[in-house]
Design a protein around this motif. Structure first.
Motif, PDB file in Angstrom:
ATOM      1  N   SER A 182       1.024  -1.048   0.540  1.00  0.00           N
ATOM      2  CA  SER A 182       0.077   0.428   0.126  1.00  0.00           C
ATOM      3  C   SER A 182       0.821   1.232  -0.261  1.00  0.00           C
ATOM      4  O   SER A 182       0.633   2.446  -0.804  1.00  0.00           O
ATOM      5  N   ASP A 186       0.902   4.350  -2.843  1.00  0.00           N
ATOM      6  CA  ASP A 186       0.779   5.918  -2.885  1.00  0.00           C
ATOM      7  C   ASP A 186       1.820   6.323  -3.096  1.00  0.00           C
ATOM      8  O   ASP A 186       1.770   7.834  -3.395  1.00  0.00           O
ATOM      9  N   ILE A 211      -2.831  -5.714  -5.167  1.00  0.00           N
ATOM     10  CA  ILE A 211      -2.845  -4.542  -5.331  1.00  0.00           C
ATOM     11  C   ILE A 211      -1.130  -4.263  -6.063  1.00  0.00           C
ATOM     12  O   ILE A 211      -0.643  -3.141  -6.490  1.00  0.00           O
TER      13      ILE A 211
END
Length: 243
Positions: A182, A186, A211
């Protein structure tokens, strides 16, 4: 290029060839003496590739290479399977920040020399300037096969958010979970320069796979856009040369 399996003669050999060495591969060394090789490498002002694999560096011994990594124009840095952990992140982010500031300054100075108004550099000239400046520091970073973990990757990604120079990053087998992935995703929302990230195949949950796919898809689009930009620069240059 010098390939070394022992430290016994390497420091002297590096120093003797410091004016010409552009690549060093250090592999499988599990003993001391990093300080002497680090000092010798710091004298290699043309060193562009430093590959250290399967060596017992860890946090403390990485310090021996700081002068070299700070001052030499290393473009490709490989620290694979070197026992680096989350404790190494401050040294690495310090190196990346130093390279970023140096190139930001060079780019700014290049813009000033290029002029303004009618003398303002063209799109192609601006891209050539950026490409030249990029070669003055790290553009490819390989940290694969180190037990870095999510905390390291989170801090690394925080440092890379505003970076404009790193284009390739290898994080295969570094102990990533959803937290680290993550952080990578980001970071890519702010960092528009990175074109390649290697994450490996050891990610098994559905959320991790999802992801990773998003990250890969994002980077595929970027590489296509970069190729289109490169093609535009070539066309612009061709038109100018044909006049």
């Amino acid at each position: 290029m010098k390939r070394a399996n022992s430290f016994s003669v390497l420091p002297d050999a590096i120093y003797s060839n410091r004016e010409t060495i552009v690549e060093i591969i250090l592999e499988g060394v599990q003993q001391g003496g990093y300080g002497s090789i680090g000092r010798a490498l710091a004298e290699c002002k043309k060193l562009s590739t430093l590959k250290i694999r399967n060596c017992s560096l860890g946090q403390q011994k990485l310090r021996a290479f700081l002068p070299c990594l700070m001052e030499c124009p290393v473009k490709s840095l490989v620290l694979s399977c070197c026992g680096l952990t989350s404790k190494s992140v401050r040294k690495l982010t310090r190196i990346l920040a130093h390279h970023g500031v140096k190139r930001d300054t060079l780019a700014w100075q290049g813009d000033l020399r290029s002029g303004t108004g009618k003398n303002k550099p063209t799109f192609a000239q601006r891209n050539r300037l950026i490409d030249r400046v990029a070669q003055e520091g790290i553009v490819s970073l390989d940290l694969s096969f180190n037990p870095l973990g999510d905390e390291f990757v989170q801090q690394l990604c925080a440092a890379l958010r505003a970076d404009k120079w790193i284009m390739a990053l290898d994080l295969e087998s570094t102990g990533l979970t959803m937290k680290g992935l993550s952080a990578v995703w980001d970071m890519l929302q702010d960092n528009k320069t990175i074109l390649q990230i290697r994450l490996g195949r050891g990610l098994s949950t559905a959320s991790e796979k999802a992801i990773v796919k998003r990250i890969k898809d994002c980077l595929v689009v970027r590489r296509r856009e970069k190729f289109a930009e490169f093609t535009m620069c070539k066309l612009e240059t061709g038109r100018k040369e044909s006049r």
